[in-house]
Design a protein around this motif. Structure first.
Motif: not given
Length: 282
Positions: A205-213
């Protein structure tokens, strides 16, 4: 922002004319890079998440394909998305990657590695699935040590790889970057500690991507590395708009990788040319 093309042999096939046609079209239209995926061995019932992988899918060897592409192109950079690093011995892999870089004139620039998601694939190559992350960490260290080594030889002592006085030539024409792919927090941390870039999978998800990066960057900083030097690659689509790319750029994305939906030469060239015009490639 840079733009790459991904060629999926399971979808488009391993026909040499189709493969080289894709790469030449991508080069003609100004794409920066050409990527291939990897699976070493499938098995009946193999799935990644909810996606079934029929065992007859023709996952051609990506490095052999990239060697073939390099011989038929002049400029386009070569990449993997992803190479399953724990399933390759890093000493022989160091030789193969450096050879491709030399023969391509220094274009093996976008090696992206992952750890794999299929326990059956790990068993097929004799690797304990539970150790694949630690194997990947060691393999990255081995690759870099061998490429940096000289005639006096390189030694390494790890849990999975050990050797003394190893000399591997030829060397890459320049330092060979290693990007890390994967959608897990472990992959993001690996990118921060050891990678030159991060390329997350397509199902977050967009939030998961933000957290991962963010995790990749904070891990890089904690390891004494410059997080601003970490490249950030994302999957995209050929129908994406300039506004879509602006959103990605605001998130720190430095490269978008897309793939045509057809191997038919006319349709392929049409959609690639439209994308190139939209973003001023070439």
């Amino acid at each position: 922002m840079e733009f790459g093309i991904s060629y999926s042999t399971p979808f488009f096939g391993a026909d040499p004319e189709t493969l080289l046609g894709f790469a030449r079209d991508a080069e003609e239209f100004g794409f920066e890079s050409f990527y291939l995926p990897e699976h070493v061995a499938l098995h009946p019932g193999a799935k990644i998440g909810a996606m079934a992988l029929p065992p007859s899918l023709p996952f051609a060897d990506p490095l052999a394909c990239l060697s073939f592409v390099a011989a038929g192109t002049r400029r386009i950079l070569l990449g993997t998305g992803v190479l399953l690093l724990p399933y390759h011995h890093p000493v022989t892999l160091a030789k193969r990657l450096a050879t491709i870089d030399v023969l391509s004139g220094g274009r093996m620039r976008l090696l992206t590695v992952g750890v794999g998601a299929l326990p059956g694939e790990a068993r097929a190559v004799g690797v304990d699935f539970a150790t694949r992350g630690r194997r990947a960490d060691e393999a990255i260290d081995v690759l870099r040590a061998l490429w940096a080594g000289d005639e006096s030889g390189v030694g390494f002592e790890g849990d999975f790889y050990s050797f003394d006085d190893a000399c591997v030539y030829p060397k890459p024409l320049a330092e060979l970057p290693i990007h890390v792919g994967g959608s897990s927090p472990a992959a993001a941390r690996r990118a921060g500690v050891r990678g030159d870039g991060y390329f997350p999978g397509g199902m977050l998800t967009a939030e998961e991507r933000r957290r991962q990066f963010s995790l990749a960057r904070t891990t890089a900083a904690a390891a004494g590395r410059d997080p601003d030097r970490l490249e950030y690659t994302r999957w995209g689509s050929l129908d994406m708009s300039p506004e879509d790319v602006e959103v990605l750029a605001a998130e720190g994305v430095t490269r978008v990788v897309v793939s045509p939906d057809s191997a038919e030469p006319g349709r392929r060239r049409e959609v690639m040319a439209a994308f190139a015009r939209r973003f001023g490639l070439g």
